[in-house]
Design a protein around this motif. Structure first.
Motif, PDB file in Angstrom:
ATOM      1  N   GLY A   3       4.851  33.977 -20.884  1.00  0.00           N
ATOM      2  CA  GLY A   3       5.029  33.913 -22.335  1.00  0.00           C
ATOM      3  C   GLY A   3       6.464  33.508 -22.597  1.00  0.00           C
ATOM      4  N   LEU A   4       6.627  32.387 -23.295  1.00  0.00           N
ATOM      5  CA  LEU A   4       7.966  31.814 -23.394  1.00  0.00           C
ATOM      6  C   LEU A   4       8.219  31.345 -24.814  1.00  0.00           C
ATOM      7  CD1 LEU A   4      10.255  31.124 -21.344  1.00  0.00           C
ATOM      8  CD2 LEU A   4       9.296  28.832 -21.219  1.00  0.00           C
ATOM      9  N   ALA A   5       9.367  31.705 -25.356  1.00  0.00           N
ATOM     10  CA  ALA A   5       9.732  31.243 -26.697  1.00  0.00           C
ATOM     11  C   ALA A   5       9.745  29.723 -26.715  1.00  0.00           C
ATOM     12  CB  ALA A   5      11.108  31.792 -27.072  1.00  0.00           C
ATOM     13  N   GLY A   6       9.104  29.137 -27.686  1.00  0.00           N
ATOM     14  CA  GLY A   6       9.113  27.676 -27.834  1.00  0.00           C
ATOM     15  C   GLY A   6       8.062  26.959 -27.012  1.00  0.00           C
ATOM     16  N   ALA A   7       7.281  27.708 -26.229  1.00  0.00           N
ATOM     17  CA  ALA A   7       6.313  27.050 -25.334  1.00  0.00           C
ATOM     18  C   ALA A   7       5.083  26.548 -26.074  1.00  0.00           C
ATOM     19  CB  ALA A   7       5.897  27.996 -24.210  1.00  0.00           C
ATOM     20  N   ASP A   8       4.981  26.810 -27.385  1.00  0.00           N
ATOM     21  CA  ASP A   8       3.812  26.308 -28.111  1.00  0.00           C
ATOM     22  C   ASP A   8       3.995  24.879 -28.623  1.00  0.00           C
ATOM     23  OD1 ASP A   8       5.727  27.206 -29.823  1.00  0.00           O
ATOM     24  OD2 ASP A   8       4.377  28.294 -31.148  1.00  0.00           O
ATOM     25  N   ARG A   9       5.159  24.305 -28.427  1.00  0.00           N
ATOM     26  CA  ARG A   9       5.319  22.879 -28.776  1.00  0.00           C
ATOM     27  C   ARG A   9       4.728  22.041 -27.653  1.00  0.00           C
ATOM     28  NH1 ARG A   9       8.270  22.604 -33.342  1.00  0.00           N
ATOM     29  NH2 ARG A   9       7.841  20.399 -33.523  1.00  0.00           N
ATOM     30  N   PRO A  10       3.854  21.061 -27.971  1.00  0.00           N
ATOM     31  CA  PRO A  10       3.176  20.292 -26.921  1.00  0.00           C
ATOM     32  C   PRO A  10       4.117  19.692 -25.871  1.00  0.00           C
ATOM     33  CG  PRO A  10       2.224  19.779 -29.055  1.00  0.00           C
ATOM     34  CD  PRO A  10       3.387  20.674 -29.307  1.00  0.00           C
ATOM     35  N   SER A  11       5.244  19.125 -26.320  1.00  0.00           N
ATOM     36  CA  SER A  11       6.139  18.464 -25.359  1.00  0.00           C
ATOM     37  C   SER A  11       6.733  19.471 -24.380  1.00  0.00           C
ATOM     38  CB  SER A  11       7.252  17.730 -26.107  1.00  0.00           C
ATOM     39  OG  SER A  11       7.967  18.646 -26.905  1.00  0.00           O
ATOM     40  N   VAL A  12       7.088  20.643 -24.906  1.00  0.00           N
ATOM     41  CA  VAL A  12       7.652  21.701 -24.060  1.00  0.00           C
ATOM     42  C   VAL A  12       6.566  22.237 -23.129  1.00  0.00           C
ATOM     43  CG1 VAL A  12       8.673  24.013 -24.097  1.00  0.00           C
ATOM     44  CG2 VAL A  12       9.340  22.330 -25.822  1.00  0.00           C
ATOM     45  N   HIS A  13       5.370  22.439 -23.670  1.00  0.00           N
ATOM     46  CA  HIS A  13       4.284  23.036 -22.918  1.00  0.00           C
ATOM     47  C   HIS A  13       3.909  22.185 -21.703  1.00  0.00           C
ATOM     48  CE1 HIS A  13       0.232  24.588 -22.052  1.00  0.00           C
ATOM     49  NE2 HIS A  13       0.728  25.731 -22.530  1.00  0.00           N
ATOM     50  N   ARG A  14       3.701  20.884 -21.941  1.00  0.00           N
ATOM     51  CA  ARG A  14       3.324  19.959 -20.867  1.00  0.00           C
ATOM     52  C   ARG A  14       4.323  20.003 -19.724  1.00  0.00           C
ATOM     53  NH1 ARG A  14       1.702  16.293 -24.607  1.00  0.00           N
ATOM     54  NH2 ARG A  14       3.834  15.601 -24.851  1.00  0.00           N
ATOM     55  N   ARG A  15       5.577  19.841 -20.104  1.00  0.00           N
ATOM     56  CA  ARG A  15       6.638  19.755 -19.108  1.00  0.00           C
ATOM     57  C   ARG A  15       6.774  21.042 -18.286  1.00  0.00           C
ATOM     58  NH1 ARG A  15      12.762  17.967 -20.777  1.00  0.00           N
ATOM     59  NH2 ARG A  15      13.739  18.460 -18.791  1.00  0.00           N
ATOM     60  N   LEU A  16       6.731  22.189 -18.982  1.00  0.00           N
ATOM     61  CA  LEU A  16       6.948  23.444 -18.268  1.00  0.00           C
ATOM     62  C   LEU A  16       5.724  23.880 -17.470  1.00  0.00           C
ATOM     63  CD1 LEU A  16       9.161  25.540 -20.683  1.00  0.00           C
ATOM     64  CD2 LEU A  16       9.709  24.827 -18.350  1.00  0.00           C
ATOM     65  N   LEU A  17       4.533  23.544 -17.954  1.00  0.00           N
ATOM     66  CA  LEU A  17       3.336  23.926 -17.200  1.00  0.00           C
ATOM     67  C   LEU A  17       3.275  23.148 -15.884  1.00  0.00           C
ATOM     68  CD1 LEU A  17       0.805  25.656 -17.091  1.00  0.00           C
ATOM     69  CD2 LEU A  17      -0.443  23.838 -18.269  1.00  0.00           C
ATOM     70  N   ALA A  18       3.620  21.865 -15.935  1.00  0.00           N
ATOM     71  CA  ALA A  18       3.642  21.047 -14.712  1.00  0.00           C
ATOM     72  C   ALA A  18       4.638  21.636 -13.711  1.00  0.00           C
ATOM     73  CB  ALA A  18       4.015  19.605 -15.061  1.00  0.00           C
ATOM     74  N   TRP A  19       5.792  22.019 -14.231  1.00  0.00           N
ATOM     75  CA  TRP A  19       6.814  22.614 -13.369  1.00  0.00           C
ATOM     76  C   TRP A  19       6.327  23.945 -12.798  1.00  0.00           C
ATOM     77  CZ3 TRP A  19       8.998  27.401 -14.161  1.00  0.00           C
ATOM     78  CH2 TRP A  19      10.014  27.762 -13.263  1.00  0.00           C
ATOM     79  N   LEU A  20       5.679  24.744 -13.650  1.00  0.00           N
ATOM     80  CA  LEU A  20       5.228  26.078 -13.244  1.00  0.00           C
ATOM     81  C   LEU A  20       4.225  25.976 -12.084  1.00  0.00           C
ATOM     82  CD1 LEU A  20       5.577  29.038 -14.254  1.00  0.00           C
ATOM     83  CD2 LEU A  20       3.515  28.722 -15.625  1.00  0.00           C
ATOM     84  N   ARG A  21       3.302  25.022 -12.205  1.00  0.00           N
ATOM     85  CA  ARG A  21       2.272  24.828 -11.168  1.00  0.00           C
ATOM     86  C   ARG A  21       2.893  24.480  -9.833  1.00  0.00           C
ATOM     87  NH1 ARG A  21      -1.659  21.887 -15.228  1.00  0.00           N
ATOM     88  NH2 ARG A  21      -3.060  23.630 -15.666  1.00  0.00           N
ATOM     89  N   GLN A  22       3.944  23.678  -9.883  1.00  0.00           N
ATOM     90  CA  GLN A  22       4.622  23.269  -8.655  1.00  0.00           C
ATOM     91  C   GLN A  22       5.472  24.381  -8.061  1.00  0.00           C
ATOM     92  OE1 GLN A  22       7.143  19.862  -8.887  1.00  0.00           O
ATOM     93  NE2 GLN A  22       5.604  18.761  -7.674  1.00  0.00           N
ATOM     94  N   SER A  23       6.150  25.134  -8.952  1.00  0.00           N
ATOM     95  CA  SER A  23       7.216  26.012  -8.472  1.00  0.00           C
ATOM     96  C   SER A  23       6.754  27.427  -8.165  1.00  0.00           C
ATOM     97  CB  SER A  23       8.344  26.066  -9.498  1.00  0.00           C
ATOM     98  OG  SER A  23       8.708  24.767  -9.857  1.00  0.00           O
ATOM     99  N   ILE A  24       5.718  27.883  -8.865  1.00  0.00           N
ATOM    100  CA  ILE A  24       5.208  29.233  -8.604  1.00  0.00           C
ATOM    101  C   ILE A  24       3.723  29.085  -8.277  1.00  0.00           C
ATOM    102  CG2 ILE A  24       5.006  31.598  -9.468  1.00  0.00           C
ATOM    103  CD1 ILE A  24       7.324  31.039 -11.357  1.00  0.00           C
ATOM    104  N   PRO A  25       3.401  28.825  -7.009  1.00  0.00           N
ATOM    105  CA  PRO A  25       2.024  28.505  -6.646  1.00  0.00           C
ATOM    106  C   PRO A  25       1.074  29.664  -6.927  1.00  0.00           C
ATOM    107  CG  PRO A  25       3.555  28.073  -4.827  1.00  0.00           C
ATOM    108  CD  PRO A  25       4.295  28.861  -5.854  1.00  0.00           C
ATOM    109  N   ALA A  26      -0.104  29.334  -7.461  1.00  0.00           N
ATOM    110  CA  ALA A  26      -1.165  30.324  -7.718  1.00  0.00           C
ATOM    111  C   ALA A  26      -2.436  29.534  -8.012  1.00  0.00           C
ATOM    112  CB  ALA A  26      -0.798  31.214  -8.909  1.00  0.00           C
ATOM    113  N   ARG A  27      -3.572  30.248  -8.091  1.00  0.00           N
ATOM    114  CA  ARG A  27      -4.815  29.536  -8.410  1.00  0.00           C
ATOM    115  C   ARG A  27      -4.869  29.137  -9.877  1.00  0.00           C
ATOM    116  NH1 ARG A  27     -10.283  31.358  -5.827  1.00  0.00           N
ATOM    117  NH2 ARG A  27      -9.668  33.539  -6.045  1.00  0.00           N
ATOM    118  N   PHE A  28      -4.404  30.028 -10.766  1.00  0.00           N
ATOM    119  CA  PHE A  28      -4.442  29.751 -12.210  1.00  0.00           C
ATOM    120  C   PHE A  28      -3.066  29.967 -12.832  1.00  0.00           C
ATOM    121  CE2 PHE A  28      -8.421  31.980 -10.995  1.00  0.00           C
ATOM    122  CZ  PHE A  28      -9.192  30.830 -10.866  1.00  0.00           C
TER     123      PHE A  28
END
Lengths: 310, 310
Positions: A72-97
């Protein structure tokens, strides 16, 4: 055994909590601020990673042990922020979901679970966030310190300095805030704030002085607390109207440092809320928001695992 | 023949005027902003020097031809700023006499000469400055965009964006300001201001939109103009009280882009001023402030030359 990581990234700090599938919390860790609008993407990512690694180390788990992660992150509901950080999250903190949502969404979950309701958060910034029974989410406020964040700690701190400057000039009434601010910031007189660039966080850190002065009977500080409660109520009332909940007994949760520290802000909030939503039930969030991230991630994983196994 | 240089350094531009001893203006030149609090010392010095050199070139005078120089500069009344810039001025723009004072002091001189009175300036920032018959000078306001500058162009621009955000959320009433701001800044919706860092000057540049919307009957914009006039009147009234001028027919001059552009701000100003200083005479500054710098420098040089020659 599946393991779940919840994280709450704010303008002041990042909290992480790690639990097993039965919901037992195995580790709790912290790192620096990770609101990307305030500290930038790089610093936000660094602190999120730091908090996650600390939690994993504490629980003696290897980095790839996680089933699901919710941030849960302040500002993460903006599409541009969301896309960028979710891609990073998937790469950097591996998990199934992976689930990336706003700090307000996890706080709402922590406060009232998945039932319809609204949360109003007043910390460094301010925002209201609500969700109805169909899962439709709405927000109001939270547009940043420069143009918004009314009723927040930052807003109170900024207005405290403004009031002291007005008193100095003889434009406004005398206030105890003047002496308190000068003591806190080490200024000879309050006009010296011009020579001292203050970060938004340092300005927000002055809000307890307003609460203190209000308790001591200072009328300027009392008026600021009254205003803060009113503005926070306006955040909630905008959502009450948009959801069509004026006559409904919805829960409205209060969270963040300003609500927690100030009875007078809470009272003003309740009074002003009552005018537009007389049947609303005010609840104070007592659990840390990171618990909401944990609840969301466990629900998500349960759904997904069920789908995969069926 | 003695030559005099007057300069007016503000947050938007620097003006220079060069005159001979009879007061004939031989050259007028401009350069970029030189408010040291806004652009820093280096840039301020560069632009002051640029304006001075342009004026000298235009008048076909060599750099050392000046008898006296007066610079009116925003923020120059702070001792630390004054010391540093006066030393630099003496070195960089050679002359027999140098006077460094505030932008408000030269505007007051331009508006009402050396008689007692007050000037209220509302441009990018706002300030009131006054002087009584004993030469005692007082100021109020002008403490910068972050905590003060109420009623200024910046304040109007910032509140215009804040009002549009409130309308977007449904917290505040609908306003034409929303569409106007989006068009002016090229935003899809007003919440995109978060993704566009705006300099204070860009925010101040939005104030004409408020005046325009007010003329079109927008009630939010009208309220902002009303507030601006009231806050500018409060700046003046603080000085009226401190000078003990409540029952006196002192001149109160208005200067700067907001006053010049808005009849409704001037009306609100007059109404609110009337409550605390019913006999005050409002005058609108029509001469450029740099003329005040020129008047001050000629008076100074006349005095000094007299003392030297006697």
């Amino acid at each position: 055994m599946p393991y779940f990581l919840g994280m709450d990234g704010g303008g002041t700090r990042t909290a992480a909590a790690l639990a097993d599938e039965r919901g037992r919390v195995l580790a709790q860790a912290e790192a620096g601020p990770s609101n990307p609008h305030k500290v930038g993407f790089e610093a936000a990512q660094r602190e999120l990673l730091r908090a996650a690694r600390r939690a994993l180390r504490q629980a003696r788990l290897r980095p790839r042990a996680l089933d699901a992660v919710c941030v849960g992150l302040a500002g993460a509901d903006r599409p541009s922020v969301h896309r960028r950080l979710l891609a990073w999250l998937r790469q950097s903190i591996p998990a199934r979901f992976h689930l990336l949502t706003s700090d307000a969404a996890i706080a709402l979950e922590a406060a009232i679970g998945d039932s319809p309701g609204i949360i109003v958060i007043s910390g460094t910034g301010s925002i209201a966030y609500g969700r109805n029974e169909n899962g439709r989410a709405l927000r109001s406020g939270g547009w940043g310190a420069l143009f918004d964040d009314t009723g927040s700690g930052y807003d109170l701190g900024r207005k405290a300095i403004a009031s002291a400057l007005r008193a100095f000039d003889g434009r406004g009434p005398h206030t105890r805030l003047d002496a308190k601010i000068c003591r806190a910031l080490g200024l000879r007189d309050v006009t010296d704030v011009l020579l001292r660039p203050l970060a938004p966080r340092e300005i927000a850190a002055l809000f307890p002085l307003v609460l203190e002065a209000a308790r001591e009977g200072d009328s300027v500080a009392r008026e600021l607390c009254e205003q803060s409660g009113q503005q926070l109520a306006e955040l909630a009332l905008a959502l009450v109207r948009r959801f069509g909940w004026r006559r409904r007994a919805v829960p409205i949760a209060c969270a963040g440092g300003v609500f927690q520290a100030s009875l007078s802000v809470r009272r003003s909030f309740a009074r002003h809320l009552g005018s537009g939503a007389p049947r609303a039930r005010i609840v104070l969030l007592r659990k840390p928001a990171v618990q909401g991230a944990l609840a969301l991630v466990r629900a998500l994983a349960a759904d997904r695992l069920e789908i995969q196994n069926s």
